[in-house]
Enzyme design. Structure first.
Site, short mmCIF file in Angstrom:
data_model
loop_
_atom_site.label_atom_id
_atom_site.label_comp_id
_atom_site.label_asym_id
_atom_site.label_seq_id
_atom_site.Cartn_x
_atom_site.Cartn_y
_atom_site.Cartn_z
N LYS A 148 52.38 22.36 68.18
CA LYS A 148 53.16 23.36 67.46
C LYS A 148 53.44 22.86 66.06
O LYS A 148 53.45 21.64 65.80
CB LYS A 148 54.49 23.62 68.17
CG LYS A 148 55.08 24.99 67.91
CD LYS A 148 54.38 26.08 68.71
CE LYS A 148 55.03 27.43 68.53
NZ LYS A 148 54.42 28.45 69.39
N GLY B 214 60.82 42.22 67.05
CA GLY B 214 59.81 41.69 66.15
C GLY B 214 58.43 42.17 66.58
O GLY B 214 58.30 43.17 67.28
N GLY C 11 65.44 41.70 70.59
CA GLY C 11 64.52 41.35 69.53
C GLY C 11 63.36 42.33 69.43
O GLY C 11 62.61 42.51 70.38
N VAL D 227 56.19 41.10 68.81
CA VAL D 227 55.98 41.20 70.25
C VAL D 227 56.99 42.15 70.89
O VAL D 227 56.64 43.00 71.71
CB VAL D 227 56.04 39.82 70.91
CG1 VAL D 227 55.91 39.95 72.43
CG2 VAL D 227 54.95 38.91 70.37
#
Length: 359
Positions: free
Chosen positions: A88, A188, A186, A190
């Site tokens: 990551k 966003g 959320g 996705v």
């Protein structure tokens, strides 16, 4: 491009360090680039994991995030059956500083110095356009038009959707979402795609986001009920879908959850390992985050290998079957779903290591 390796001695006392193979600090004064790349494990292949851009409170918060996220990618890729390790990257965006093409090209140059041990992709705070800028400096990038999948978000949402179907069937005896109340935390990339699929399947939506415009769009498009960010986890629903940042499931929030199922796209949803037990004690069915949200990385990996759209969709939709098996094993063994997911991932890693040692 300065890529500064952190020694194991520097990292050993960090609570999120779990024998990572390599952790480097990346910096470039000219472009404002500052951040970290963590390679957790390459037993299965080069590490693949997205780049998160965030206005972290300090360097320590960024380092903790990259360590936790990279470990999660190892388990995600292993459980998904991919020949990829876990890694990551995080970029620390200073207050008021913009993202620029030059910053991402500098990031790409840092990746190039790692000689293929880390492959980046889109994550929170990054876009396909950003990945295209990264690709100007390195070939070790996914999520660009040239890589076959420009935006993995729809695939991540597709996998989460099929995971939700499996969870609803396991808990309620039917995979129909008609009339099921879902709280999506959320909206966003996705979260929006997931909410859209849930609405089309007949679910009643409650949504939260820090973006008032996104909430207004959801209310208009789906008749969703907007809920304050601080209250969405405690909404009276059948299923809570965390699709924002991590550590939202913790000793404070778990007692407040009123849903029978927690299944969402966010990474590192558990603040600590004990939180899986807290969910189980409350009778809440938990879909382990790296098991349910692997659709994007699956699509990126298969697209990079030249596989067809049909193959990608089939593999992503199979996430539902993986979760069904995890739920059944957890019930049979009277343990948490997180423990089962970890064990299945670790079994694959161990088997590959043994074959490598025997060769």
């Amino acid at each position: 491009m300065p890529v500064i390796a952190l020694s194991e001695a520097e990292l050993a006392s960090h609570p999120a360090f779990e024998g990572h193979e390599e952790v480097v600090r990346i910096e470039d004064e000219a472009t404002g680039l500052a951040g970290y790349i963590a390679i957790h494990d390459t037993t299965l292949g080069p590490s693949l994991g997205g780049c998160r851009v965030w206005r972290y409170a300090d360097e320590g918060a960024a380092l903790e995030d990259v360590l936790r996220l990279s470990r999660g990618m190892t388990y995600k890729n292993a459980l998904a059956g991919l020949n990829l390790g876990g890694g990551k990257a995080v970029i620390i965006l200073a207050p008021g500083a913009p993202k620029t093409p030059a910053l991402f090209q500098a990031f790409g140059a840092a990746i190039e110095e790692l000689a293929g041990r880390y492959i980046t992709a889109e994550d929170v705070g990054t876009t396909p356009a950003d990945m295209a800028d990264v690709a100007r400096a390195t070939k070790h990038v996914r999520g660009t038009p040239a890589s076959g999948v420009a935006d993995p978000s729809p695939y991540t949402a597709l996998g989460v959707f099929h995971g939700i179907l499996a969870a609803v069937e396991y808990r309620f005896g039917s995979s129909s979402l008609e009339g099921i109340r879902v709280a999506v935390q959320g909206l966003g990339h996705v979260g929006w795609h997931l909410a859209e699929k849930l609405h089309e399947a007949g679910a009643d939506l409650l949504v939260s986001d820090i973006d008032a415009k996104a909430l207004a769009r959801a209310e208009e498009a789906w008749g969703a009920l907007a809920v304050p960010v601080a209250e969405i986890h405690a909404a009276p629903v059948d299923l809570f879908a965390p699709c924002a940042l991590g550590a939202g499931l913790n000793a404070i929030t778990i007692p407040q959850i009123r849903a029978a199922i927690v299944a969402g796209a966010a990474n590192n949803q558990l603040a600590e390992s004990d939180d899986a037990g807290r969910l189980r004690e409350r009778g809440i069915l938990y879909a382990p985050d790296y098991a349910i949200n692997a659709g994007g990385v699956v699509a990126l990996a298969l697209a990079g290998a030249g596989r067809s759209q049909t193959e990608m969709r089939d593999k992503v939709e199979a996430i539902g079957a993986t979760l069904a098996a995890i739920f059944a094993l957890a019930a049979e063994e009277k343990t948490t779903t997180a423990a089962i997911a970890d064990r299945l991932a670790e079994e694959r890693l161990t088997a590959v290591k043994r074959r490598s040692q025997a060769a």
